[in-house]
Design an enzyme around this catalytic site. Sequence first.
Site, PDB file in Angstrom:
ATOM      1  N   GLY A  14     -22.083 -71.794 -21.010  1.00 57.22           N
ATOM      2  CA  GLY A  14     -21.968 -71.362 -22.402  1.00 57.22           C
ATOM      3  C   GLY A  14     -22.002 -69.868 -22.638  1.00 57.22           C
ATOM      4  N   ILE A  95      -8.687 -83.440 -23.914  1.00 61.60           N
ATOM      5  CA  ILE A  95      -8.836 -83.859 -25.309  1.00 61.60           C
ATOM      6  C   ILE A  95      -7.671 -84.793 -25.629  1.00 61.60           C
ATOM      7  CG2 ILE A  95      -9.026 -83.015 -27.695  1.00 61.60           C
ATOM      8  CD1 ILE A  95     -10.977 -81.345 -26.405  1.00 61.60           C
ATOM      9  N   ASN A 109      -8.093 -72.348 -26.400  1.00 59.28           N
ATOM     10  CA  ASN A 109      -8.779 -72.432 -25.118  1.00 59.28           C
ATOM     11  C   ASN A 109      -8.774 -71.037 -24.498  1.00 59.28           C
ATOM     12  OD1 ASN A 109     -10.024 -73.661 -22.818  1.00 59.28           O
ATOM     13  ND2 ASN A 109      -8.040 -73.595 -21.768  1.00 59.28           N
ATOM     14  N   HIS A 111      -8.751 -69.142 -20.769  1.00 59.63           N
ATOM     15  CA  HIS A 111      -8.518 -69.394 -19.346  1.00 59.63           C
ATOM     16  C   HIS A 111      -8.688 -68.080 -18.584  1.00 59.63           C
ATOM     17  CE1 HIS A 111      -7.033 -71.609 -15.914  1.00 59.63           C
ATOM     18  NE2 HIS A 111      -6.313 -70.551 -15.599  1.00 59.63           N
TER      19      HIS A 111
END
Length: 214
Positions: A14, A95, A109, A111
């Site tokens: 996180g 998802i 997202n 990456h």
Amino acid sequence: MKPLRVAVFASGRGSNLKALLEAIERGELFAEIVLVLSNKADAGAFNIARDYGVPTLHLSQENFSSPQEFDRAMLSALHEHNVEVIALAGYLKKISSTIIREYKNRMLNIHPALLPSFGGKGLYGIKVHQAVLDYGCKVSGVTVHLVDEEYDTGPPILQRCVPVEQDDTPESLAARVLEVEHKIYAEALQLFAERRIEVRGRKVIIKDAPENPN
Ligand code: GRF
């Protein structure tokens, strides 16, 4: 203008979530993290969320009798928290199309490489940086992109280069890339908060900042 309501999905430590919360605290990101969702009950991201008083939700497919039921639970949580944008930050589960369609052009997202290189199924975490070094690349970088129905194939929103050093290990490269991740994700979300994102086919257009934001 109201702060952008963001849900962060994370499976691991996180650090990107923390960087977003810190950007909000510094006033650089006009958003509120309204939900942190994980497939892992012991995700480090949950501890960070709790420290900041952000609601958490552990959702694992194993606890549902069908994928449809799982999707319904996810959607109802997203609706309950009035989530406008989903930010995936090391979320390692695919998802479903139902959720992706519902959040079309509103799911991001991050990456740790310059897509479309070194992305796709199985390329995550340290494996990405190992692959970059194995190829002999001189630069790597970060991509923040919209999520479509495949792994890492949605249109880029922001990309930034990170140099590869001759003596890099996957870990040293990962650390240099991560520093950039922690800046660029908040920047990308701020563009959404300022309603400056327009999607035309595969192109994400960043509109000019308004002269007078009020
Ligand atoms: C980051 O490197 C991100 O680019 C990738 O997964 C990692 C998550 O790290 N998608 P963290 O949990 O945010 O520290």
